[in-house]
Design a protein around this motif. Structure first.
Motif, PDB file in Angstrom:
ATOM      1  N   ILE A 129      21.194  87.445  14.156  1.00 20.72           N
ATOM      2  CA  ILE A 129      20.728  88.608  14.912  1.00 20.72           C
ATOM      3  C   ILE A 129      21.749  89.748  14.839  1.00 20.72           C
ATOM      4  N   ASN A 130      23.025  89.387  14.871  1.00 21.04           N
ATOM      5  CA  ASN A 130      24.057  90.421  14.816  1.00 21.04           C
ATOM      6  C   ASN A 130      24.267  90.978  13.408  1.00 21.04           C
ATOM      7  N   ALA A 131      23.952  90.182  12.396  1.00 21.63           N
ATOM      8  CA  ALA A 131      24.237  90.590  11.021  1.00 21.63           C
ATOM      9  C   ALA A 131      23.127  91.439  10.405  1.00 21.63           C
ATOM     10  N   VAL A 132      21.896  91.220  10.840  1.00 21.26           N
ATOM     11  CA  VAL A 132      20.766  91.938  10.239  1.00 21.26           C
ATOM     12  C   VAL A 132      20.570  93.262  10.988  1.00 21.26           C
ATOM     13  N   ASP A 133      20.347  94.333  10.256  1.00 17.63           N
ATOM     14  CA  ASP A 133      20.204  95.620  10.939  1.00 17.63           C
ATOM     15  C   ASP A 133      18.940  95.637  11.813  1.00 17.63           C
ATOM     16  N   ASN A 134      19.001  96.464  12.857  1.00 16.95           N
ATOM     17  CA  ASN A 134      17.942  96.453  13.869  1.00 16.95           C
ATOM     18  C   ASN A 134      16.557  96.725  13.315  1.00 16.95           C
ATOM     19  N   GLU A 135      16.456  97.662  12.380  1.00 17.57           N
ATOM     20  CA  GLU A 135      15.127  97.964  11.829  1.00 17.57           C
ATOM     21  C   GLU A 135      14.527  96.750  11.147  1.00 17.57           C
ATOM     22  N   SER A 136      15.355  96.055  10.371  1.00 13.15           N
ATOM     23  CA  SER A 136      14.867  94.853   9.692  1.00 13.15           C
ATOM     24  C   SER A 136      14.495  93.774  10.699  1.00 13.15           C
ATOM     25  N   LEU A 137      15.308  93.652  11.758  1.00 13.98           N
ATOM     26  CA  LEU A 137      15.015  92.641  12.789  1.00 13.98           C
ATOM     27  C   LEU A 137      13.708  92.957  13.503  1.00 13.98           C
ATOM     28  N   ILE A 138      13.487  94.215  13.823  1.00 20.74           N
ATOM     29  CA  ILE A 138      12.244  94.598  14.499  1.00 20.74           C
ATOM     30  C   ILE A 138      11.067  94.251  13.598  1.00 20.74           C
ATOM     31  N   HIS A 139      11.206  94.554  12.330  1.00 20.40           N
ATOM     32  CA  HIS A 139      10.179  94.180  11.338  1.00 20.40           C
ATOM     33  C   HIS A 139       9.970  92.661  11.358  1.00 20.40           C
ATOM     34  N   PHE A 140      11.079  91.924  11.338  1.00 21.15           N
ATOM     35  CA  PHE A 140      11.009  90.457  11.325  1.00 21.15           C
ATOM     36  C   PHE A 140      10.259  89.922  12.548  1.00 21.15           C
ATOM     37  N   PHE A 141      10.633  90.409  13.727  1.00 18.88           N
ATOM     38  CA  PHE A 141      10.029  89.886  14.957  1.00 18.88           C
ATOM     39  C   PHE A 141       8.543  90.234  15.069  1.00 18.88           C
ATOM     40  N   ASN A 142       8.104  91.189  14.253  1.00 17.11           N
ATOM     41  CA  ASN A 142       6.682  91.543  14.257  1.00 17.11           C
ATOM     42  C   ASN A 142       5.868  90.851  13.175  1.00 17.11           C
TER      43      ASN A 142
END
Length: 163
Positions: A129-142
């Protein structure tokens, strides 16, 4: 090679309660012989006593909250992390301040047949969670397709443990 995620145990659940989600996943894990008969009872009890909700707002207010439900090693027959995208947010108690509740929309359920690695798996999830940038994480969680979820994790999740 990532040995923590397997495409056949990535889930998207539209169940409305914690118990229903746990039961749905447990039924499949039991069929795949990854957990014991007592797993469901134990994971429900454990979640009440030792909540696993994680508030991700300190990382970014744009991220959904997650939970990391798990049981003792006695109830599992494999070590892997089970990603579960929840179509409906569920209320979990906060791991850090158990009296507080948070809305959770993604689970990383830990199966850990090797007891002492639990903290390491938890750390791996936080590193991801800390290593992946927020935009990519938001994409991932969706992501709502198990294959897409699996492929993202294969690409971005780097476990530091030695199996």
């Amino acid at each position: 090679m990532n040995t923590l995620f397997f495409e056949d145990t990535v889930y998207v659940s539209d169940k409305q309660t914690q118990a229903e989600v746990f039961e749905e996943i447990y039924t499949d894990l039991l069929k795949k012989q990854l957990v014991t008969e007592d797993f469901l009872k134990n994971i429900l009890e454990r979640e009440q006593k030792y909540p696993t909700g994680l508030d991700l707002s300190p990382v970014s207010s744009a991220l959904p909250n997650i939970a990391i439900p798990h049981t003792e090693s006695d109830f599992v027959k494999a070590s892997r992390i089970i990603p579960i995208n929840l179509k409906h947010t569920l209320t979990f108690h906060n791991m850090i301040s158990p009296d507080a509740t948070i809305d959770v929309s993604f689970l990383f359920m830990i199966l850990n047949e090797n007891g002492e690695a639990q903290a390491g798996l938890l750390a791996n999830i936080m590193d991801f969670i800390n290593a992946v940038d927020n935009e990519s994480l938001i994409h991932f969680f969706n992501l709502e397709n198990p294959t897409d979820i699996y492929q993202f994790l294969e690409e971005h999740f780097h476990a530091e443990h030695s199996a």
